[in-house]
Design an enzyme around this catalytic site. Structure first.
Site, mmCIF file in Angstrom:
data_model
loop_
_atom_site.group_PDB
_atom_site.id
_atom_site.type_symbol
_atom_site.label_atom_id
_atom_site.label_comp_id
_atom_site.label_asym_id
_atom_site.label_seq_id
_atom_site.Cartn_x
_atom_site.Cartn_y
_atom_site.Cartn_z
ATOM 1 N N GLY A 1 19.141 -23.323 -14.006
ATOM 2 C CA GLY A 1 19.846 -23.217 -15.276
ATOM 3 C C GLY A 1 21.328 -22.974 -15.094
ATOM 4 N N ASP A 2 21.692 -22.221 -14.058
ATOM 5 C CA ASP A 2 23.109 -21.953 -13.789
ATOM 6 C C ASP A 2 23.836 -23.227 -13.382
ATOM 7 O OD1 ASP A 2 22.566 -19.294 -14.285
ATOM 8 O OD2 ASP A 2 22.156 -18.862 -12.176
ATOM 9 N N ASN B 1 25.360 -10.989 -7.975
ATOM 10 C CA ASN B 1 24.233 -10.275 -7.400
ATOM 11 C C ASN B 1 24.011 -10.707 -5.960
ATOM 12 O OD1 ASN B 1 23.540 -8.901 -9.786
ATOM 13 N ND2 ASN B 1 22.252 -10.600 -10.486
ATOM 14 N N THR C 1 17.763 -26.092 -22.786
ATOM 15 C CA THR C 1 17.320 -26.679 -21.516
ATOM 16 C C THR C 1 15.805 -26.553 -21.434
ATOM 17 O OG1 THR C 1 17.724 -24.576 -20.358
ATOM 18 C CG2 THR C 1 19.484 -26.204 -20.341
ATOM 19 N N ASN D 1 27.021 -17.995 -9.991
ATOM 20 C CA ASN D 1 26.419 -19.317 -9.801
ATOM 21 C C ASN D 1 27.051 -20.355 -10.724
ATOM 22 O OD1 ASN D 1 24.669 -18.162 -7.958
ATOM 23 N ND2 ASN D 1 22.949 -18.047 -9.384
ATOM 24 N N GLY E 1 13.941 -32.094 -19.317
ATOM 25 C CA GLY E 1 15.282 -32.482 -19.736
ATOM 26 C C GLY E 1 15.934 -31.452 -20.637
ATOM 27 N N ASP F 1 21.078 -11.730 -3.722
ATOM 28 C CA ASP F 1 19.698 -12.171 -3.893
ATOM 29 C C ASP F 1 18.902 -11.930 -2.610
ATOM 30 O OD1 ASP F 1 20.249 -12.983 -6.429
ATOM 31 O OD2 ASP F 1 20.345 -15.127 -5.961
#
Length: 409
Positions: free
Chosen positions: A353-354, A112, A322, A144, A327, A114
């Site tokens: 997260g990626d 994408n 996650t 990512n 943590g 961004d």
């Protein structure tokens, strides 16, 4: 110049095409000092291998172009694809060649563009706020994660689909600069390059994202099938839910049939994710996604454990939830492991997260156990949120010092 063998000519042609979009038959014949007929035969072979597309009097790269197709690593991989290496070469050669065969991840996912606006706080409905800054950058969960995995030492093949529009050149330039080993870029004639509108709140250190999927959701099963050799030559197949479910399922089925471990990051969550469970070895939801998958609202560690058990009972061997600044939670073989939080100066959580997912699988493919891989990924993600931009992945050499501070022995 000494006369080249056929494989040497094929290697040279692919290397030349990696730097030039189009070459003529006459140019190649002159450079390689062979007849036009020989060049035509070579190009016919490369076209059958789906490496090139022949044009009138010349040749150009195909979407499945692989500049290293006839290099030593690829040839050895093909020779040993269906047999144990010990049956093909002497044990004394294994130690020299094994590192060239390892650490391979195939990532199917989105690219994408961004478009990011930084705000002091998020607007309420109907409110207009002036942004404190904005920029256009690269993103997409697939891209990512591929970048993070490559940055942390994995040999990555990334497959994505973009449009033929004002963003396509930007996409290719970015992916070429990331250090990802191989990119399979398909171009759609009808759909635009995916894009995301992102609000980043400096006050909250959080983000809100609206995604236009575009070409990401138009990958066909035939396009997946043509990437089969790349999939089965990997140790891990990783994907998310920003591409279409049919293509994801096809890739997973190929991976599963050939013993390639399948990792699903179920983001952004879709109910269709449940159709994929039977092919998944490991799933990596965040707390929101774990709630939606399991039907158990995750609000704390105990409810996260309940959700992990429920997802495991659906048929997924390994569950990694996650938990942002809290943590991560791991559930595998009826055992829980928790990865503690790491203090960091949060600047932008876009792509956090990626960064976790890409670096987690990179450590697994390099031989780390799951707990150590998750601790590494947690440290890597803590470095990522200190940087602006979803694709602004930190260098791997920063992880060691961060882990030493976060997890003192």
């Amino acid at each position: 110049m000494n006369k080249l063998s056929r494989n040497e000519r094929l290697t040279v042609i692919l290397k030349l095409l990696s730097g030039h979009k189009v070459l003529s038959n006459a140019q190649l014949a002159k450079l390689l000092q062979v007849t036009p007929k020989t060049i035509r035969c070579d190009l016919v072979h490369l076209e059958k291998e789906k490496q090139v597309i022949r044009t009138h009097g010349g040749v150009k790269r195909s979407v499945f172009f692989d500049a290293d197709k006839y290099g030593l690593d690829s040839l050895l991989s093909e020779l040993t694809a269906n047999r144990p290496i010990k049956d093909v070469i002497e044990q004394s050669l294994i130690d020299d060649g094994v590192n060239q065969m390892k650490n391979k991840i195939f990532i199917l996912g989105s690219f994408n563009v961004d478009i990011v606006a930084k705000l002091e706080r998020f607007p309420v409905p109907g409110e207009t706020l002036h942004s404190q800054g904005n920029n256009i950058g690269a993103g997409g969960k697939g891209a990512n994660q591929a970048y993070a995995a490559a940055k942390t030492g994995a040999n990555v093949t990334f497959m994505t689909k973009i449009g033929k529009d004002q963003f396509s050149h930007f996409a290719k330039e970015h992916l070429a600069s990331t250090g990802i080993d191989k990119t399979i870029i398909i171009e759609s004639d009808t759909s635009p390059t995916g894009n995301a509108l992102i609000f980043v709140s400096e006050q909250a250190g959080e983000n809100m994202i609206a995604v236009q999927s575009g070409a990401n959701t138009t990958i066909t099963n035939d396009e997946i099938n043509q990437a089969e050799q790349h999939i089965i030559g990997s140790q891990y197949f990783m994907t998310q839910l920003e591409t279409n479910i049919e293509a994801i399922k096809q890739g997973m089925m190929i991976a599963k049939q050939h013993g390639v471990k399948v990792v699903l990051n179920p983001a952004p969550y879709k109910e269709q994710a449940l159709e994929l469970i039977e092919y998944v070895d490991m799933v990596t939801p965040n707390e929101t996604e774990a709630s939606l998958m399991s039907g158990i609202k995750v609000t704390d560690l105990e409810s996260a454990k309940e959700a992990a058990i429920k997802i495991n009972q659906m048929g997924v061997k390994t569950v990694v939830i996650t938990r942002g600044s809290k943590g991560a939670l791991i559930y595998e073989d009826e055992r829980f492991m928790t990865v503690g939080s790491i203090k960091c100066a949060v600047t932008d959580t876009t792509g956090a997260g990626d960064s976790f997912n890409g670096s987690l699988v990179a450590q697994l493919v390099k031989g780390a156990n799951l707990y150590d891989a998750a601790r590494y990924a947690n440290a890597y993600a803590s470095l990522a949120v200190e940087r602006e931009g979803a694709a602004n992945m930190p260098d791997a050499n920063l992880v060691g010092p961060r882990m030493a501070l976060a997890y003192p022995s």
